[in-house]
Write an enzyme that holds these catalytic residues in place. Structure first.
Site, short mmCIF file in Angstrom:
data_model
loop_
_atom_site.label_atom_id
_atom_site.label_comp_id
_atom_site.label_asym_id
_atom_site.label_seq_id
_atom_site.Cartn_x
_atom_site.Cartn_y
_atom_site.Cartn_z
N SER A 118 0.85 -1.21 0.00
CA SER A 118 0.00 0.00 0.00
C SER A 118 0.87 1.24 0.00
O SER A 118 2.02 1.20 0.48
CB SER A 118 -0.88 0.01 1.26
OG SER A 118 -1.53 1.25 1.41
N TYR A 143 -1.58 0.04 10.67
CA TYR A 143 -1.77 -0.36 9.26
C TYR A 143 -0.54 0.02 8.43
O TYR A 143 -0.03 -0.79 7.66
CB TYR A 143 -3.04 0.27 8.68
CG TYR A 143 -3.30 -0.15 7.25
CD1 TYR A 143 -3.58 -1.49 6.95
CD2 TYR A 143 -3.25 0.77 6.21
CE1 TYR A 143 -3.79 -1.90 5.63
CE2 TYR A 143 -3.46 0.37 4.89
CZ TYR A 143 -3.74 -0.96 4.61
OH TYR A 143 -3.94 -1.36 3.32
P1 NDP Z 1 -11.64 -5.77 0.69
O1 NDP Z 1 -12.09 -5.54 2.09
O2 NDP Z 1 -12.65 -5.59 -0.41
O3 NDP Z 1 -10.98 -7.21 0.54
C1 NDP Z 1 -10.22 -7.79 1.57
C2 NDP Z 1 -10.14 -9.28 1.35
O4 NDP Z 1 -9.29 -9.85 2.35
C3 NDP Z 1 -11.48 -9.95 1.44
O5 NDP Z 1 -11.62 -10.90 0.42
C4 NDP Z 1 -11.42 -10.66 2.79
O6 NDP Z 1 -12.19 -11.86 2.75
C5 NDP Z 1 -9.95 -10.98 2.89
N1 NDP Z 1 -9.54 -11.25 4.26
C6 NDP Z 1 -9.58 -10.42 5.31
N2 NDP Z 1 -9.17 -11.05 6.42
C7 NDP Z 1 -8.88 -12.32 6.05
C8 NDP Z 1 -8.45 -13.48 6.75
N3 NDP Z 1 -8.23 -13.46 8.07
N4 NDP Z 1 -8.24 -14.62 6.06
C9 NDP Z 1 -8.47 -14.65 4.72
N5 NDP Z 1 -8.91 -13.60 4.00
C10 NDP Z 1 -9.11 -12.46 4.67
O7 NDP Z 1 -10.43 -4.76 0.47
P2 NDP Z 1 -9.36 -4.62 -0.72
O8 NDP Z 1 -9.69 -5.46 -1.88
O9 NDP Z 1 -9.19 -3.16 -0.92
O10 NDP Z 1 -8.07 -5.14 0.03
C11 NDP Z 1 -7.21 -6.13 -0.49
C12 NDP Z 1 -5.80 -5.79 -0.07
O11 NDP Z 1 -5.42 -4.55 -0.62
C13 NDP Z 1 -5.58 -5.65 1.43
O12 NDP Z 1 -4.34 -6.25 1.77
C14 NDP Z 1 -5.54 -4.15 1.65
O13 NDP Z 1 -4.81 -3.80 2.78
C15 NDP Z 1 -4.84 -3.72 0.38
N6 NDP Z 1 -5.00 -2.35 -0.05
C16 NDP Z 1 -6.22 -1.75 -0.24
C17 NDP Z 1 -6.30 -0.44 -0.69
C18 NDP Z 1 -7.59 0.26 -0.88
O14 NDP Z 1 -7.62 1.52 -0.88
N7 NDP Z 1 -8.69 -0.43 -1.08
C19 NDP Z 1 -5.10 0.31 -1.03
C20 NDP Z 1 -3.86 -0.40 -0.80
C21 NDP Z 1 -3.83 -1.67 -0.36
P3 NDP Z 1 -13.08 -12.45 3.94
O15 NDP Z 1 -13.59 -11.30 4.76
O16 NDP Z 1 -14.16 -13.18 3.20
O17 NDP Z 1 -12.17 -13.37 4.69
C1 8X3 Z 2 -5.14 1.60 1.69
C2 8X3 Z 2 -4.78 2.99 1.31
O1 8X3 Z 2 -4.35 5.33 2.18
O2 8X3 Z 2 -6.28 4.16 3.07
O3 8X3 Z 2 -4.01 0.82 1.84
O4 8X3 Z 2 -4.07 3.54 3.75
S1 8X3 Z 2 -4.86 4.04 2.65
#
Ligand code: NDP
Ligand code: 8X3
Length: 266
Positions: free
Chosen positions: A152, A165
């Site tokens: 991220s 985070y």
């Molecule tokens: P979502 O919340 O849409 O997706 C998160 C996914 O992670 C879900 O499928 C969830 O599935 C899974 N997850 C969470 N906890 C667990 C667990 N304990 N075991 C297995 N699976 C798990 O968010 P994003 O798609 O945005 O996030 C995906 C990744 O991208 C993350 O690592 C996030 O930190 C990162 N990210 C997101 C950004 C954003 O702005 N959206 C920017 C930068 C990075 P379930 O709950 O079904 O287990």
């Molecule tokens: C998710 C982006 O800026 O909300 O990783 O931390 S931010």
């Protein structure tokens, strides 16, 4: 030459929503075979069906909680069975996408909650390590295999309320760098794809289901979509086998820096 994903096995953690679900569809469209994990299995089933419609050669789903070593091991044991061909040989896993994770809360350290801290470190850091350790024996040497960790912008720049985070994603970046060093000579590629603001369920999870507060994060902004990131992941995995995309920071145009976000008022 572009690395073909046709019939290659691709494992995606956190495939039930956001980036992971979009990646399943995008890798499916490349004709890959998918192993999809997350806790919400019904959501995974729907994503698998969409991936098959998009062109996936196969798509299998299984419960996965990356915070539990036993769950990771059970997932990988089942994955190993799926990888077995008709002759009983275990086929290679070509792509691992460590995507499961997210943020919990936006509290300053002085008001932080143990449960939020523990969940962020368990998923984004320890979960990534557990899945990688379990998957590595299945990955081929010198054949274009790729590990892509989802980092991220938060792993590169700190912000108030983001201490844990940001720390977790900074750990992801350093783990990715160390892993690349450890795997040098194996031909396994190791990448960190580090998105900025993207509208998924991320903020809904961070704010514990408060949809109005989650919506506010993207007010007046044109954020990245899950599909933007999925396309990027496919691009990284399809570079020629001698090419390693080390680190890729990808942000919306409206987000020039973590604290510099352009918001339209009308
Ligand atoms: P979502 O919340 O849409 O997706 C998160 C996914 O992670 C879900 O499928 C969830 O599935 C899974 N997850 C969470 N906890 C667990 C667990 N304990 N075991 C297995 N699976 C798990 O968010 P994003 O798609 O945005 O996030 C995906 C990744 O991208 C993350 O690592 C996030 O930190 C990162 N990210 C997101 C950004 C954003 O702005 N959206 C920017 C930068 C990075 P379930 O709950 O079904 O287990
Ligand atoms: C998710 C982006 O800026 O909300 O990783 O931390 S931010």
């Amino acid at each position: 030459m572009k690395f073909s994903l046709q019939n290659k096995w691709v494992l995606i953690t956190g495939a039930s929503s956001g980036f992971g679900a979009a990646a399943a569809r995008a890798f499916g469209a490349e004709g890959a075979r998918l192993l999809l994990g997350a806790r919400r299995v019904e959501r995974l089933e729907a994503v698998a069906a969409e991936s098959r419609s998009a062109g996936a050669a196969e798509a299998h789903v299984q419960f996965l909680d990356v915070t539990q070593t036993a769950s990771v091991e059970a997932f990988m044991a089942r994955a190993r069975e799926k990888l077995r061909d008709a002759q009983g040989n275990v086929q290679n896993l070509h792509v691992l996408i460590n995507n499961a994770g997210g943020a919990h809360g936006l509290d300053p350290v002085a008001e932080g909650r143990d449960a939020d801290w523990e969940t962020m470190l368990q998923t984004n850091v320890l979960g990534l390590l557990r899945v990688t350790r379990a998957a590595l024996p299945l990955m081929p040497r010198d054949a274009g295999a790729t590990i892509i960790n989802i980092g991220s912008i938060a792993g590169r720049t700190a912000y108030e309320g983001g201490a844990v985070y940001c720390g977790a994603k900074a750990a992801e970046l350093q783990i990715t760098r160390a892993l690349r060093l450890e795997l040098c000579g194996t031909g396994i590629r190791v990448s960190s794809v580090d998105p900025g603001m993207a509208e998924t369920e991320f903020s809904l999870v961070r704010f514990k289901g408060d949809a109005a507060r989650a919506k506010q994060v993207y007010a007046g902004v044109h954020p990245l979509s899950a599909e933007d990131i999925a396309e990027t992941l496919v691009w990284v995995a399809t570079r020629p086998p001698h090419v390693n995309v080390d680190e890729l920071l990808i942000k919306p145009v409206d987000q020039a820096a973590i604290h510099k976000v352009h918001r339209r008022t009308s």
